[in-house]
Scaffold this active site. Structure first.
Site, PDB file in Angstrom:
ATOM      1  N   VAL A  92       3.674   0.809   2.758  1.00 23.34           N
ATOM      2  CA  VAL A  92       3.621  -0.366   3.620  1.00 23.34           C
ATOM      3  C   VAL A  92       4.111  -1.571   2.823  1.00 23.34           C
ATOM      4  O   VAL A  92       3.631  -1.838   1.720  1.00 23.34           O
ATOM      5  CB  VAL A  92       2.187  -0.624   4.140  1.00 23.34           C
ATOM      6  CG1 VAL A  92       2.146  -1.892   4.988  1.00 23.34           C
ATOM      7  CG2 VAL A  92       1.678   0.570   4.944  1.00 23.34           C
ATOM      8  N   PHE A 122       1.901   9.032   4.081  1.00 22.17           N
ATOM      9  CA  PHE A 122       3.115   9.056   4.899  1.00 22.17           C
ATOM     10  C   PHE A 122       4.205   8.101   4.437  1.00 22.17           C
ATOM     11  O   PHE A 122       5.193   7.914   5.119  1.00 22.17           O
ATOM     12  CB  PHE A 122       2.757   8.719   6.347  1.00 22.17           C
ATOM     13  CG  PHE A 122       1.810   9.695   6.955  1.00 22.17           C
ATOM     14  CD1 PHE A 122       2.058  11.060   6.863  1.00 22.17           C
ATOM     15  CD2 PHE A 122       0.675   9.276   7.609  1.00 22.17           C
ATOM     16  CE1 PHE A 122       1.184  11.983   7.416  1.00 22.17           C
ATOM     17  CE2 PHE A 122      -0.203  10.192   8.169  1.00 22.17           C
ATOM     18  CZ  PHE A 122       0.051  11.543   8.068  1.00 22.17           C
ATOM     19  N   GLY A 123       4.023   7.445   3.284  1.00 20.07           N
ATOM     20  CA  GLY A 123       5.050   6.495   2.858  1.00 20.07           C
ATOM     21  C   GLY A 123       4.406   5.229   2.351  1.00 20.07           C
ATOM     22  O   GLY A 123       3.265   5.261   1.901  1.00 20.07           O
ATOM     23  N   ALA A 148       0.841  -1.203   0.000  1.00 23.75           N
ATOM     24  CA  ALA A 148       0.000   0.000   0.000  1.00 23.75           C
ATOM     25  C   ALA A 148       0.872   1.247   0.000  1.00 23.75           C
ATOM     26  O   ALA A 148       1.988   1.231   0.515  1.00 23.75           O
ATOM     27  CB  ALA A 148      -0.906   0.003   1.231  1.00 23.75           C
ATOM     28  N   GLY A 186       0.638   5.408   0.897  1.00 27.23           N
ATOM     29  CA  GLY A 186      -0.225   6.398   1.554  1.00 27.23           C
ATOM     30  C   GLY A 186       0.479   7.737   1.618  1.00 27.23           C
ATOM     31  O   GLY A 186       1.570   7.904   1.072  1.00 27.23           O
ATOM     32  N   ASP A 245      -8.186   9.964  11.495  1.00 28.24           N
ATOM     33  CA  ASP A 245      -8.062   9.672  10.062  1.00 28.24           C
ATOM     34  C   ASP A 245      -8.750   8.341   9.776  1.00 28.24           C
ATOM     35  O   ASP A 245      -8.220   7.485   9.071  1.00 28.24           O
ATOM     36  CB  ASP A 245      -6.596   9.658   9.641  1.00 28.24           C
ATOM     37  CG  ASP A 245      -6.433   9.779   8.110  1.00 28.24           C
ATOM     38  OD1 ASP A 245      -7.401  10.184   7.434  1.00 28.24           O
ATOM     39  OD2 ASP A 245      -5.334   9.470   7.611  1.00 28.24           O
ATOM     40  N   LYS A 276       5.956  -0.296   7.716  1.00 27.22           N
ATOM     41  CA  LYS A 276       5.568   0.984   7.145  1.00 27.22           C
ATOM     42  C   LYS A 276       6.819   1.844   7.116  1.00 27.22           C
ATOM     43  O   LYS A 276       7.449   2.074   8.150  1.00 27.22           O
ATOM     44  CB  LYS A 276       4.484   1.608   8.029  1.00 27.22           C
ATOM     45  CG  LYS A 276       3.936   2.896   7.520  1.00 27.22           C
ATOM     46  CD  LYS A 276       2.468   2.994   7.915  1.00 27.22           C
ATOM     47  CE  LYS A 276       2.165   4.290   8.583  1.00 27.22           C
ATOM     48  NZ  LYS A 276       0.827   4.373   9.140  1.00 27.22           N
TER      49      LYS A 276
HETATM   50  N1  ADE Z   1      -1.721  -2.298   4.674  1.00 20.22           N
HETATM   51  C1  ADE Z   1      -1.454  -1.363   5.571  1.00 20.22           C
HETATM   52  N2  ADE Z   1      -1.044  -1.918   6.717  1.00 20.22           N
HETATM   53  C2  ADE Z   1      -1.063  -3.259   6.535  1.00 20.22           C
HETATM   54  C3  ADE Z   1      -0.788  -4.391   7.359  1.00 20.22           C
HETATM   55  N3  ADE Z   1      -0.378  -4.239   8.610  1.00 20.22           N
HETATM   56  N4  ADE Z   1      -0.952  -5.598   6.856  1.00 20.22           N
HETATM   57  C4  ADE Z   1      -1.371  -5.721   5.600  1.00 20.22           C
HETATM   58  N5  ADE Z   1      -1.644  -4.735   4.779  1.00 20.22           N
HETATM   59  C5  ADE Z   1      -1.499  -3.501   5.244  1.00 20.22           C
END
Ligand code: ADE
Length: 317
Positions: free
Chosen positions: A31, A28-29, A24, A26, A150, A44
């Site tokens: 994941v 802030f950076g 992912a 976002g 958020d 993250k």
């Molecule tokens: N996307 C954002 N955080 C996550 C996480 N902890 N596990 C899986 N997908 C994510």
């Protein structure tokens, strides 16, 4: 080695995970899915300019009792790697294979029992976050009320048993009785999910006002789930849309959000056919109470949890 210049803050004994792939992106950076010894974890990686959210998130995870709640993302460690402009800030948490609710709903629908359980556990997690738990038991400290600030479907993860796990505490605030909350500046969070009072630019909120702002966003996430629930009456399940996407498209401006949510008092479309199912009808009423223009009229997370729990028992006695 990869651990040079690495400061693992909590706990000191673990090694750094190996990054596998990006799950992912976002504000802030990103994941990453990563491997730590024999298990997967999420890492993250924050942009250096977002050090404050990295610190803030650790602060929330370090709050008494916030560890190991089943519906709050579990924290593993924070690390700062490298020096100077190359510094990378990592936050290591539990990994959830299904990812976020937003991503899941794009490609999956949910049956009504699964949707109810998901909404109920989402309310359980938020209710716990919002709750002020005094020093009850010995050796257990005080858990202050925490506002998420958020809340949105991208920040709710799906665990393997299809229950909700609330994530992303970069903007969260704790309310410690007798302590000043500090700079609780007004318009933070994601525009699409901003409650009318935030869009209005009102400032100087108190604790309960922040909790009610989370409940407005909670209602929008309920709507996203209901629209993708395969057992809701009204014909075939529509494709996934973000809240207000139909009204304002993919990138609404602040002005457009204000005109829609405050001036026209528009909310995401609730199809009257949905109410032909009694359980879905009660869900819709609950959601509408949570997105009320009047913040004080909104239900609390605890109340939503209780209502959905009743519904759940009605369809699965
Ligand atoms: N996307 C954002 N955080 C996550 C996480 N902890 N596990 C899986 N997908 C994510």
């Amino acid at each position: 080695t990869s651990t040079q210049n690495t400061q693992l803050l909590i706990p000191p004994e673990i090694n750094l995970p190996q990054l596998i792939d990006i799950k992912a992106r976002g504000r802030f950076g990103c994941v990453w899915k990563a491997q730590l010894h024999d298990r997967f974890v999420a890492v993250k990686v924050f942009f250096l300019q977002d050090k404050q959210s990295w610190l803030n998130e650790q602060e929330v995870f370090n709050t008494e009792l916030v560890h190991y709640h089943p519906h709050i993302l579990n924290f593993i460690a924070a690390a700062s790697r490298g020096v100077g402009v190359e510094t990378e800030l990592w936050l290591i948490t539990e990994f959830h294979e299904y990812g976020s609710l937003a991503d899941y709903l794009k490609t999956h629908t949910m049956s009504l029992p699964v949707a109810l359980k998901f909404m109920e556990t989402m309310a359980t997690g938020l209710s716990f976050l919002h709750e002020d738990i005094p020093h009850k038991q010995p050796h257990k400290g005080h858990k202050p009320a925490i506002a998420h600030r958020d809340f949105k479907s991208k920040n709710v993860l799906i665990s393997n048993d299809m229950t909700a796990v609330i994530a992303d505490f970069g903007l969260a605030v704790k309310f410690i009785p007798g302590e000043c909350t500090g700079e609780s500046h007004g318009q933070v969070g994601t525009r699409r999910y901003m409650a009318p009072e935030i869009l209005e630019g009102a400032i100087n909120f108190q604790r309960d006002a922040f909790l009610r702002i989370d409940m407005y966003a909670f209602a929008l996430v309920m709507w996203e789930i209901i629209t993708r629930c395969s057992d809701v009456p009204g014909g075939s399940t529509p494709t996934y849309m973000m809240p207000y996407e139909l009204e304002l498209g993919q990138h609404p401006t602040l002005d457009e959000m204000q005109a829609c949510v405050i001036d026209q008092k528009t909310r995401p479309v609730v199809n009257d056919l949905w109410r032909q199912d009694e359980v879905v009808g009660i869900l819709c009423e609950t959601m509408e109470e949570c997105w009320d223009h009047d913040a004080e009229a909104r239900l609390s997370a605890g109340c939503v949890e209780e209502r959905i729990n009743h519904l759940h028992r009605r369809i699965q006695p």
